[in-house]
Design an enzyme around this catalytic site. Structure first.
Site, PDB file in Angstrom:
ATOM      1  N   LYS A  33       4.977 -33.724 106.966  1.00 59.52           N
ATOM      2  CA  LYS A  33       5.094 -32.279 106.799  1.00 59.52           C
ATOM      3  C   LYS A  33       6.021 -31.937 105.636  1.00 59.52           C
ATOM      4  O   LYS A  33       5.785 -30.988 104.907  1.00 59.52           O
ATOM      5  CB  LYS A  33       5.607 -31.656 108.099  1.00 59.52           C
ATOM      6  CG  LYS A  33       5.657 -30.150 108.085  1.00 59.52           C
ATOM      7  CD  LYS A  33       6.086 -29.604 109.435  1.00 59.52           C
ATOM      8  CE  LYS A  33       6.183 -28.089 109.416  1.00 59.52           C
ATOM      9  NZ  LYS A  33       6.649 -27.587 110.701  1.00 59.52           N
ATOM     10  N   HIS A  97       4.778 -31.923 121.418  1.00 61.89           N
ATOM     11  CA  HIS A  97       5.937 -31.782 120.526  1.00 61.89           C
ATOM     12  C   HIS A  97       7.258 -31.957 121.281  1.00 61.89           C
ATOM     13  O   HIS A  97       8.283 -32.288 120.680  1.00 61.89           O
ATOM     14  CB  HIS A  97       5.890 -30.427 119.815  1.00 61.89           C
ATOM     15  CG  HIS A  97       6.876 -30.318 118.693  1.00 61.89           C
ATOM     16  ND1 HIS A  97       6.676 -30.936 117.474  1.00 61.89           N
ATOM     17  CD2 HIS A  97       8.063 -29.692 118.613  1.00 61.89           C
ATOM     18  CE1 HIS A  97       7.704 -30.681 116.687  1.00 61.89           C
ATOM     19  NE2 HIS A  97       8.562 -29.929 117.354  1.00 61.89           N
TER      20      HIS A  97
END
Length: 151
Positions: A33, A97
């Protein structure tokens, strides 16, 4: 839970990114990311799981996905299987997550400095990592004790 990798980073992991001898996983910039390559050491549990997975897997070439989807393609969705895991473990509201968050929380709870946590998580900015700073209030107390002059 043992690497702090994002779901997409795990899905993009290829055989060449896992070095079992060096006990290291490399997240390449193209799949991170942050857009930056990082190396994440493997603890004993993660190493054991990856070794067992590699023995069982037909996909062992350097350019094969470690956790392949259908026909060896990149895995894209685990919602159904993840839902089954969460239901079986009776972890209502637990999402994938949360594994990454738990990894970070455990690091902070073991007094690992925030810059190391930032590096392992692949955060570009320390501000993102500071979310976890509140998890170890004893850190400040311990820090002040270390500067005390012995009499």
């Amino acid at each position: 839970l043992n690497t702090g990798l994002r779901r997409g980073e795990l899905f993009s992991l290829k055989g060449a990114n896992v070095n079992l001898d060096a006990e290291m996983v490399t997240v390449i910039a193209a799949t991170a990311k942050s857009g930056q390559t990082r190396r994440v050491p493997l603890n004993a549990e993660a190493l054991a799981v990856l070794k067992a997975w590699r023995k069982r897997s037909a996909n062992t070439a350097a350019d094969d996905f470690v956790f392949p989807g259908e026909d060896g393609a990149r895995l894209t969705n685990i919602n159904k299987s993840w839902g089954g895991v969460v239901k079986t473990a009776k972890l209502a509201g637990f999402n994938f997550h949360d594994l990454r968050h738990t990894f970070a929380s455990r690091l902070v709870g073991n007094s690992i400095d925030l810059n190391t946590v930032r590096t392992l998580l692949g955060h570009k900015d320390i501000e993102t990592t500071l979310i976890y700073a509140h998890l170890d209030p004893d850190n400040l107390k311990a820090a002040v004790k270390k500067v005390a002059v012995a009499s």
